[in-house]
Write an enzyme that holds these catalytic residues in place. Structure first.
Site, PDB file in Angstrom:
ATOM      1  CG  HIS A   1      83.451 154.611  20.365  1.00  0.00           C
ATOM      2  ND1 HIS A   1      82.425 155.354  19.837  1.00  0.00           N
ATOM      3  CD2 HIS A   1      83.150 153.311  20.118  1.00  0.00           C
ATOM      4  CE1 HIS A   1      81.530 154.551  19.300  1.00  0.00           C
ATOM      5  NE2 HIS A   1      81.944 153.305  19.451  1.00  0.00           N
TER       6      HIS A   1
ATOM      7  CG  HIS B   1      80.421 151.973  12.827  1.00  0.00           C
ATOM      8  ND1 HIS B   1      79.079 152.113  12.525  1.00  0.00           N
ATOM      9  CD2 HIS B   1      80.472 151.475  14.084  1.00  0.00           C
ATOM     10  CE1 HIS B   1      78.363 151.729  13.557  1.00  0.00           C
ATOM     11  NE2 HIS B   1      79.182 151.326  14.522  1.00  0.00           N
TER      12      HIS B   1
HETATM   13  O1  G3P Z   1      82.661 148.274  21.103  1.00  0.00           O
HETATM   14  C1  G3P Z   1      81.873 149.288  21.609  1.00  0.00           C
HETATM   15  C2  G3P Z   1      81.125 149.961  20.489  1.00  0.00           C
HETATM   16  O2  G3P Z   1      82.048 150.303  19.481  1.00  0.00           O
HETATM   17  C3  G3P Z   1      80.065 149.092  19.910  1.00  0.00           C
HETATM   18  O3  G3P Z   1      79.209 149.786  19.078  1.00  0.00           O
HETATM   19  O4  G3P Z   1      78.311 150.581  16.949  1.00  0.00           O
HETATM   20  O5  G3P Z   1      80.128 151.855  18.072  1.00  0.00           O
HETATM   21  O6  G3P Z   1      80.622 149.680  17.007  1.00  0.00           O
HETATM   22  P1  G3P Z   1      79.598 150.498  17.719  1.00  0.00           P
HETATM   23 MG    MG Z   2      82.757 149.569  17.449  1.00  0.00          MG
END
Ligand code: G3P
Ligand code: MG
Length: 233
Positions: A10, A51
């Protein structure tokens, strides 16, 4: 049991390296991950990997992302001397390693440029469709992407469930549905599986929790610590 899960790093190996940087993506691959997740937004019509709406949390800059030129953004330190990467740079890493990437359409108006970039990569043989998964919380953006590139896997992301979940699954024909892990129970997994979709959960940083989710039928997880899922036992 966790070995049956598809593991997505992630924002890269973001537990140990600055998120969404080339360093974090390289470290994810080095620890054994085959898939990374990233967030993309537009700055001066260029797709960057970032992000937040604002700069403070992840860079030494201040203010809003969309207030900067691309050159100004690229001069910032995203941690450990890393630059905010261009999407194209991360796709090159993925291509070099024959790995997979989940591109999250984080910003508005990203569907068209991402579709154009991926189409170009596919035509040039840099990537294959099996290496790509495109997701978003922005369901209209995701639907636009799906209409442009129906041959690619897509996935809606939910933090809360919509009342018309099945309607969206019929419209998007997604490969997977990416859920906040707190939403997940066996009944919901069964509902989504009945629509021929897999359930992937975010953000899971604990092996025991991953195992519980796998027992509920979850097929993949997003984790900040991919290394804990690849270390030898
Ligand atoms: O795609 C899973 C996750 O990345 C979604 O939340 O805020 O980490 O982009 P975020
Ligand atoms: Mg994400």
């Amino acid at each position: 049991m966790t070995s049956s899960l598809q593991i997505f790093a992630h924002r890269g190996a973001s537990g140990q390296s600055p998120e969404n940087t080339l360093l974090a993506f390289r470290q994810a691959f080095e620890c054994g991950a085959r898939w990374i997740e990233l967030d993309t937004q537009l700055v001066e019509n260029q797709l960057v990997v970032f992000h937040d709406d604002c700069l403070e949390r992840t860079t030494n800059g201040r203010g809003r992302l969309n207030a900067l030129s691309l050159a100004e953004l690229r001069r910032l330190d995203a941690g450990q001397g890393q630059q905010v990467p261009l999407l194209e740079e991360v796709l090159q890493l993925v291509s070099d390693r024959q790995a997979g990437v989940n591109i999250e359409l984080k910003g508005p108006a990203t569907a068209v440029p991402v579709a154009q970039m991926l189409d170009d990569q596919l035509v040039r043989g840099q990537l294959t469709s099996e290496q790509l998964l495109v997701s978003s919380f922005l369901l209209d953006e995701l639907e636009q992407f799906h209409q442009l590139m129906p041959q690619l896997h897509c996935a809606p992301i939910y933090e809360t469930l919509p009342e018309n979940l099945e309607d969206w699954l019929v419209r998007l024909l997604p490969w997977s549905v990416h859920l906040d892990q707190r939403l997940i129970d066996a009944a919901l997994v069964a509902r989504i599986t009945a629509c021929a979709c897999r359930v992937f959960a975010w953000t899971v940083n604990d092996r025991d929790q991953a195992q519980r989710l796998a027992q509920l039928g979850v097929k993949g997880i997003f984790t900040d610590f991919p290394e804990i899922f690849f270390e030898t036992e």
